[in-house]
Design a protein around this motif. Structure first.
Motif, PDB file in Angstrom:
ATOM      1  N   ASP A   3       1.025  -0.973  -0.041  1.00 52.33           N
ATOM      2  CA  ASP A   3       0.257   0.008  -0.167  1.00 52.33           C
ATOM      3  C   ASP A   3       0.981   1.110   0.278  1.00 52.33           C
ATOM      4  OD1 ASP A   3      -2.739  -1.744  -0.171  1.00 52.33           O
ATOM      5  OD2 ASP A   3      -2.037  -1.350   2.127  1.00 52.33           O
ATOM      6  N   VAL A   4       2.061   0.647   0.435  1.00 54.74           N
ATOM      7  CA  VAL A   4       2.453   2.190   1.125  1.00 54.74           C
ATOM      8  C   VAL A   4       3.841   2.723  -0.165  1.00 54.74           C
ATOM      9  CG1 VAL A   4       4.938   3.092   1.991  1.00 54.74           C
ATOM     10  CG2 VAL A   4       3.054   2.407   3.173  1.00 54.74           C
ATOM     11  N   LYS A   5       3.788   1.160  -1.196  1.00 57.01           N
ATOM     12  CA  LYS A   5       4.799   1.534  -2.451  1.00 57.01           C
ATOM     13  C   LYS A   5       3.878   2.721  -3.167  1.00 57.01           C
ATOM     14  CE  LYS A   5       7.439  -1.662  -3.933  1.00 57.01           C
ATOM     15  NZ  LYS A   5       7.733  -3.117  -3.742  1.00 57.01           N
ATOM     16  N   ALA A   6       2.253   1.887  -2.890  1.00 56.65           N
ATOM     17  CA  ALA A   6       1.657   2.576  -4.060  1.00 56.65           C
ATOM     18  C   ALA A   6       0.750   3.586  -4.257  1.00 56.65           C
ATOM     19  CB  ALA A   6       0.308   1.285  -4.333  1.00 56.65           C
ATOM     20  N   PHE A   7       1.188   4.854  -2.685  1.00 58.58           N
ATOM     21  CA  PHE A   7       0.575   5.941  -2.514  1.00 58.58           C
ATOM     22  C   PHE A   7       2.292   6.641  -3.589  1.00 58.58           C
ATOM     23  CE2 PHE A   7       0.225   9.168   0.964  1.00 58.58           C
ATOM     24  CZ  PHE A   7      -0.430   9.941   0.072  1.00 58.58           C
ATOM     25  N   CYS A   8       2.558   6.376  -2.604  1.00 61.54           N
ATOM     26  CA  CYS A   8       4.268   7.201  -2.678  1.00 61.54           C
ATOM     27  C   CYS A   8       4.472   7.475  -4.203  1.00 61.54           C
ATOM     28  CB  CYS A   8       5.954   6.181  -2.528  1.00 61.54           C
ATOM     29  SG  CYS A   8       5.799   6.114  -0.724  1.00 61.54           S
ATOM     30  N   LYS A   9       4.073   6.199  -5.088  1.00 61.80           N
ATOM     31  CA  LYS A   9       4.123   5.963  -6.565  1.00 61.80           C
ATOM     32  C   LYS A   9       2.829   7.319  -6.714  1.00 61.80           C
ATOM     33  CE  LYS A   9       5.208   3.298 -10.334  1.00 61.80           C
ATOM     34  NZ  LYS A   9       6.276   3.583 -10.806  1.00 61.80           N
ATOM     35  N   GLU A  10       2.204   7.330  -6.581  1.00 64.21           N
ATOM     36  CA  GLU A  10       0.677   8.691  -7.291  1.00 64.21           C
ATOM     37  C   GLU A  10       1.302   9.771  -6.663  1.00 64.21           C
ATOM     38  OE1 GLU A  10      -2.429   6.661  -4.832  1.00 64.21           O
ATOM     39  OE2 GLU A  10      -2.425   5.363  -5.210  1.00 64.21           O
ATOM     40  N   GLN A  11       2.289   9.764  -5.377  1.00 64.04           N
ATOM     41  CA  GLN A  11       2.231  10.908  -5.288  1.00 64.04           C
ATOM     42  C   GLN A  11       3.875  12.040  -5.795  1.00 64.04           C
ATOM     43  OE1 GLN A  11       0.834  13.277  -2.221  1.00 64.04           O
ATOM     44  NE2 GLN A  11      -0.543  11.859  -3.726  1.00 64.04           N
ATOM     45  N   GLY A  12       4.068  10.977  -6.508  1.00 65.51           N
ATOM     46  CA  GLY A  12       5.797  11.715  -7.403  1.00 65.51           C
ATOM     47  C   GLY A  12       7.071  10.983  -6.401  1.00 65.51           C
ATOM     48  N   VAL A  13       7.105   9.677  -5.339  1.00 66.25           N
ATOM     49  CA  VAL A  13       8.094  10.196  -4.456  1.00 66.25           C
ATOM     50  C   VAL A  13       9.208   9.137  -5.454  1.00 66.25           C
ATOM     51  CG1 VAL A  13       9.538   8.566  -2.337  1.00 66.25           C
ATOM     52  CG2 VAL A  13       7.494   9.849  -2.465  1.00 66.25           C
ATOM     53  N   PRO A  14      10.991   9.178  -6.014  1.00 68.51           N
ATOM     54  CA  PRO A  14      10.980   8.356  -7.452  1.00 68.51           C
ATOM     55  C   PRO A  14      11.405   7.095  -6.254  1.00 68.51           C
ATOM     56  CG  PRO A  14      12.335  10.104  -6.431  1.00 68.51           C
ATOM     57  CD  PRO A  14      10.885  10.512  -6.211  1.00 68.51           C
ATOM     58  N   ASP A  15      10.860   6.143  -7.011  1.00 69.10           N
ATOM     59  CA  ASP A  15      11.013   4.411  -7.114  1.00 69.10           C
ATOM     60  C   ASP A  15      12.351   3.919  -6.487  1.00 69.10           C
ATOM     61  OD1 ASP A  15       8.640   4.310  -7.834  1.00 69.10           O
ATOM     62  OD2 ASP A  15       9.379   3.617 -10.126  1.00 69.10           O
ATOM     63  N   ASP A  16      13.692   4.554  -6.770  1.00 68.32           N
ATOM     64  CA  ASP A  16      14.672   4.012  -6.124  1.00 68.32           C
ATOM     65  C   ASP A  16      14.798   4.786  -4.266  1.00 68.32           C
ATOM     66  OD1 ASP A  16      15.189   6.480  -7.045  1.00 68.32           O
ATOM     67  OD2 ASP A  16      17.132   6.613  -7.564  1.00 68.32           O
ATOM     68  N   ARG A  17      14.065   5.571  -4.655  1.00 66.27           N
ATOM     69  CA  ARG A  17      14.168   5.842  -3.011  1.00 66.27           C
ATOM     70  C   ARG A  17      12.946   5.476  -1.804  1.00 66.27           C
ATOM     71  NH1 ARG A  17      15.262  12.874  -3.344  1.00 66.27           N
ATOM     72  NH2 ARG A  17      17.409  12.584  -3.848  1.00 66.27           N
ATOM     73  N   VAL A  18      12.546   4.955  -2.684  1.00 63.39           N
ATOM     74  CA  VAL A  18      11.179   4.179  -1.753  1.00 63.39           C
ATOM     75  C   VAL A  18      12.206   2.360  -0.851  1.00 63.39           C
ATOM     76  CG1 VAL A  18       9.354   2.507  -1.026  1.00 63.39           C
ATOM     77  CG2 VAL A  18       9.125   4.510  -2.372  1.00 63.39           C
ATOM     78  N   LEU A  19      12.680   2.548  -0.120  1.00 70.19           N
ATOM     79  CA  LEU A  19      13.424   1.287   0.520  1.00 70.19           C
ATOM     80  C   LEU A  19      13.124   0.567   1.614  1.00 70.19           C
ATOM     81  CD1 LEU A  19      16.182   4.419   1.940  1.00 70.19           C
ATOM     82  CD2 LEU A  19      15.724   3.063  -0.558  1.00 70.19           C
TER      83      LEU A  19
END
Length: 325
Positions: free
Chosen positions: A306-322
């Motif tokens: 869920d958090v990974k999906a939300f970060c993607k929606e918000q525009g957090v770069p994929d390589d910064r979801v650790l």
């Protein structure tokens, strides 16, 4: 020429010098220097043998081969001692292992350098080893700390008394890719992309590697260098939340701790804080500066997805979801 006249005599004398006790050193010396054309082949043959015999006679008879001792990282299983096994909170054990030497290259402490790394632990009573993230920051004290959720599958570990021996594998995994939090880089990261905001998401015993990241001085989050650092920490109710005693320390370092209870009605005392799931709490708060945000995750699969999906929606770069695996 005189040598050539009695070749047999000289050969016998040379043999005596070879097999004897050095009773004819002058003959041996003469043979080592003799190079006449008529007896060169005979003399040189014996000179070679005699020299070899002389070299062999001064060699030590017994040679010892010293085999280098394997380091802890080169040893499949290292025997270590439990020095503490206490109740961290309801349903969770706090276990400390003394892992030994710290200053040597290849030791377990030397190998543990990045928060999020883990080890395998086994015992004679266990059907198979367990995988456990190290909860303390990398250190040279010679101890590893763990938060273990008490389940039937690991009761062989959580019920062992202090002083028991267990076997630990070499330190494994790469841990969280903490380089993504570097503020000083070359080439320099543009100001609008610098990782100034950090969000940590943890549920239950998933707090273990997150604690290591918060408290690590060398490869950690370093909250005081950030614009903001938030920890969303989920549990059923407060009594099942490890490390509540460290909240004040983390707040002093600049971490905003946001505990969220999914079953507040089961608490011993009335819970007045936030309720539900931490991923829902994150959605409510939003991510104000997604391009400048790094997110660390450890916990149940549903929360992570869920958090990974939300970060993607918000525009957090994929390589910064650790993640630490």
């Amino acid at each position: 020429p005189s040598l050539n006249r009695d070749r047999g005599k000289w050969k016998a004398m040379a043999k005596a010098a070879f097999v004897g006790t050095g009773s004819c050193p002058s003959v041996l010396s003469a043979l080592q220097g003799a190079r006449c054309s008529s007896v060169g082949s005979t003399c040189s043959r014996w000179v070679r043998v005699s020299r070899g015999a002389t070299q062999r006679s001064v060699r030590p008879r017994g040679r010892r081969t010293v085999q280098a001792q394997r380091t802890q990282q080169e040893t499949p299983w290292n025997s270590v001692t439990i020095v503490e096994n206490s109740e961290a909170c309801e349903g969770h054990s706090y276990i400390v292992l003394k892992v030994g030497v710290t200053g040597e290259k290849g030791s377990l402490c030397d190998a543990y350098r990045v928060p999020g790394m883990y080890v395998q632990i086994r015992h004679a009573d266990a059907e198979k080893p367990g995988f456990f993230a190290i909860s303390c920051a990398p250190n040279i004290q010679g101890y590893f700390e763990f938060i273990i959720k008490q389940t039937e599958s690991v009761e062989w570990f959580t019920e062992l008394p202090v002083g028991s021996l267990v076997e630990v594998s070499p330190v494994q995994g790469k841990g969280f890719p903490m380089s993504k939090l570097d503020l000083l880089t070359y080439p320099e990261t543009p100001e609008e992309q610098k990782p100034l905001d950090v969000i940590c998401m943890a549920t239950g015993s998933g707090i273990a590697p997150i604690r290591a990241a918060i408290e690590s001085l060398l490869n950690g989050i370093n909250p005081k260098q950030r614009r903001s650092t938030k920890l969303y920490y989920g549990a059923r109710y407060p009594e099942r939340m490890p490390y509540t005693d460290r909240f004040s320390l983390w707040k002093e370092d600049g971490v905003e701790v946001i505990p969220v209870m999914s079953r507040p009605d089961d608490a011993m005392q009335e819970w007045t804080g936030r309720t539900g799931y931490i991923q829902a709490a994150l959605r409510e708060d939003g991510i104000p500066n997604p391009k400048q945000t790094v997110v660390l995750l450890c916990g149940v699969k549903g929360m992570v997805e869920d958090v990974k999906a939300f970060c993607k929606e918000q525009g957090v770069p994929d390589d910064r979801v650790l993640l630490n695996f």
